[in-house]
Write an enzyme that holds these catalytic residues in place. Structure first.
Site, PDB file in Angstrom:
ATOM      1  N   ASN A  58      -4.323  19.880   1.707  1.00 39.50           N
ATOM      2  CA  ASN A  58      -3.650  20.187   0.457  1.00 39.50           C
ATOM      3  C   ASN A  58      -2.733  21.360   0.788  1.00 39.50           C
ATOM      4  O   ASN A  58      -3.197  22.445   1.117  1.00 39.50           O
ATOM      5  CB  ASN A  58      -4.674  20.561  -0.620  1.00 39.50           C
ATOM      6  CG  ASN A  58      -4.051  20.751  -1.981  1.00 39.50           C
ATOM      7  OD1 ASN A  58      -3.373  21.739  -2.215  1.00 39.50           O
ATOM      8  ND2 ASN A  58      -4.309  19.814  -2.885  1.00 39.50           N
ATOM      9  N   SER A  59      -1.426  21.131   0.729  1.00 37.97           N
ATOM     10  CA  SER A  59      -0.459  22.093   1.252  1.00 37.97           C
ATOM     11  C   SER A  59      -0.435  23.382   0.432  1.00 37.97           C
ATOM     12  O   SER A  59      -0.869  23.429  -0.728  1.00 37.97           O
ATOM     13  CB  SER A  59       0.934  21.472   1.266  1.00 37.97           C
ATOM     14  OG  SER A  59       0.946  20.323   2.076  1.00 37.97           O
ATOM     15  N   ALA A  60       0.100  24.433   1.053  1.00 37.88           N
ATOM     16  CA  ALA A  60       0.231  25.719   0.377  1.00 37.88           C
ATOM     17  C   ALA A  60       1.059  25.547  -0.893  1.00 37.88           C
ATOM     18  O   ALA A  60       2.131  24.934  -0.863  1.00 37.88           O
ATOM     19  CB  ALA A  60       0.892  26.734   1.300  1.00 37.88           C
ATOM     20  N   TYR A  97       4.724  20.855   8.267  1.00 38.45           N
ATOM     21  CA  TYR A  97       3.626  19.997   7.817  1.00 38.45           C
ATOM     22  C   TYR A  97       2.971  19.327   9.019  1.00 38.45           C
ATOM     23  O   TYR A  97       3.550  19.274  10.111  1.00 38.45           O
ATOM     24  CB  TYR A  97       4.160  18.905   6.874  1.00 38.45           C
ATOM     25  CG  TYR A  97       4.280  19.318   5.426  1.00 38.45           C
ATOM     26  CD1 TYR A  97       3.415  18.810   4.474  1.00 38.45           C
ATOM     27  CD2 TYR A  97       5.275  20.197   5.002  1.00 38.45           C
ATOM     28  CE1 TYR A  97       3.527  19.175   3.134  1.00 38.45           C
ATOM     29  CE2 TYR A  97       5.395  20.568   3.680  1.00 38.45           C
ATOM     30  CZ  TYR A  97       4.522  20.050   2.741  1.00 38.45           C
ATOM     31  OH  TYR A  97       4.631  20.407   1.432  1.00 38.45           O
TER      32      TYR A  97
END
Length: 386
Positions: free
Chosen positions: A106-108, A251
């Site tokens: 879950n990306s920043a 990513y």
């Protein structure tokens, strides 16, 4: 304001401190789709290197604090082959095996917001998302454009299945499929926006082909030469996409574009008079130029009193390692394979210097059915190998 709403507002405040003001629709999406609905009970959290495990059952407060920080949260290791729970010690520290690469996350939140701003989605836009992950960005997009307008594709069936559960519990049902995101989803085209949440080296033409004229593609271009770069492309009437690299983005790589990892058997050694730290400390514009000119990747690390710069050839897995040690006039370069990777990177660096050291924002990209081309200032100045 207390509870989840208060945490969301504090997270939004942290995001704005990092990337600037967030437009009202994006802010409303963050408020409507709480991040904690998309985070598993056990995960890893930290900066460039994961620093700790979080466990909702063992320490719910620490879990919530991590969820509403601006940190990325890793949700899968080694394509699921290494259970995250097995890597967390009783004190929360990590014992990651060498093969435990981060393969889903879950990306920043600041990065998520930044790319959504570049994408500029509006109600009614048809959006293709490449990389469903935990489902959080698909939920945000559903709030922004309407859930029936969102198509999200995930390569990993297990990850996709969990995302579907997360989205259902959040009360949204975008169209989800499992497959290679490089192929897009032609059955749901044409798209007004293509939002890519995995790193790529090559922009698949399928995304351009499945976009309507005027459509926008936002993706993390990650040639793995230093940091990655957000690329924003606009599709024109002739089926070509043009755009620039407005900022940083990094990513996990799309699975079909991961580099090879098995180098050739041939080894050699020579020396260089170029300080390896010159390449390691090069700014974003130089990294982008070196990647575009050579097609190579590069990373560096410190080891005791030495500094190593590794130049890689992604298609073959071959490498060159230049080692800086204090008090030396020349530096050792070890190499796997016959291609002079270190020398190519150095030549590309000084070519960038000869151009006047242009920054990242002066570079752009054009994507056609024949492939992609990076250019400097205008498409008429392609960046190519000499």
């Amino acid at each position: 304001m207390t509870g989840t709403a208060g945490r969301i507002e504090r997270m939004i405040s942290d995001i704005t401190a990092l990337v600037g003001d967030i437009p009202g629709p994006v802010r409303a999406a963050f408020q409507a789709m709480p991040r904690h609905l998309f985070i598993p009970p056990v995960a890893l959290v930290g900066g460039a290197d994961m620093t700790a495990g979080i466990d909702r059952h063992a320490d719910p407060a620490a879990w919530m604090n991590a969820v509403y920080s601006d940190m990325p949260i890793v949700t899968q290791l080694a394509d699921g082959a290494v259970p995250i729970r097995d890597t967390i010690s009783d004190d929360g520290s990590l014992r990651l095996p060498p093969a435990a690469d981060y393969t889903s996350s879950n990306s920043a939140p600041a990065t998520v917001a930044d790319l959504l701003v570049l994408l500029d989605p509006a109600p009614g836009h048809r959006v293709l998302e490449v990389g469903t992950g935990t489902g959080w960005t698909a939920a945000l997009l559903s709030h922004l454009v309407g859930e029936h307008n969102v198509t999200s594709i995930e390569v990993d069936p297990e990850v996709g299945g969990q995302a579907a559960k997360n989205l259902g519990e959040a009360g949204v049902t975008p169209y989800l499929i499992v497959g290679d995101g490089a192929d897009g989803c032609p059955d749901r085209a044409l798209y007004d926006r293509v939002h890519v949440t995995c790193g790529i080296r090559q922009v698949p033409y399928a995304w351009v082909e499945q976009s309507r004229p005027g459509g926008i593609i936002v993706a993390p271009w990650c040639p793995n030469f230093g940091g990655g770069h957000a690329v924003r492309l606009v599709v024109t009437l002739d089926g070509i996409a043009h755009g620039r690299f407005p900022r940083f983005a990094s990513y996990m790589m799309m699975r079909s574009q991961r580099p090879a990892t098995t180098p050739g058997d041939r080894r050699s050694e020579h020396t260089t008079t170029v300080d390896p730290r010159t390449i390691a400390a090069a700014p974003a514009g130089a990294n982008l130029a070196m990647a575009a000119i050579t097609g190579l990747g590069c990373y560096s690390y410190r080891e005791d009193d030495t500094y190593r710069v590794v130049v890689t050839d992604p298609p073959t897995g071959n490498w060159s390692v230049a080692t800086w040690r204090p008090g030396r006039d020349e530096y050792t370069v070890r190499q796997a394979g016959d291609r002079p990777l270190w020398e190519e990177a150095v030549d590309a660096y000084f070519r960038w210097v000869s151009w006047g050291e242009p920054g990242r924002d002066r570079f752009g990209m054009t994507v056609t059915p024949e492939g992609q081309q990076v250019w400097l200032d205008t498409p008429e100045r392609p960046v190519t190998r000499p």
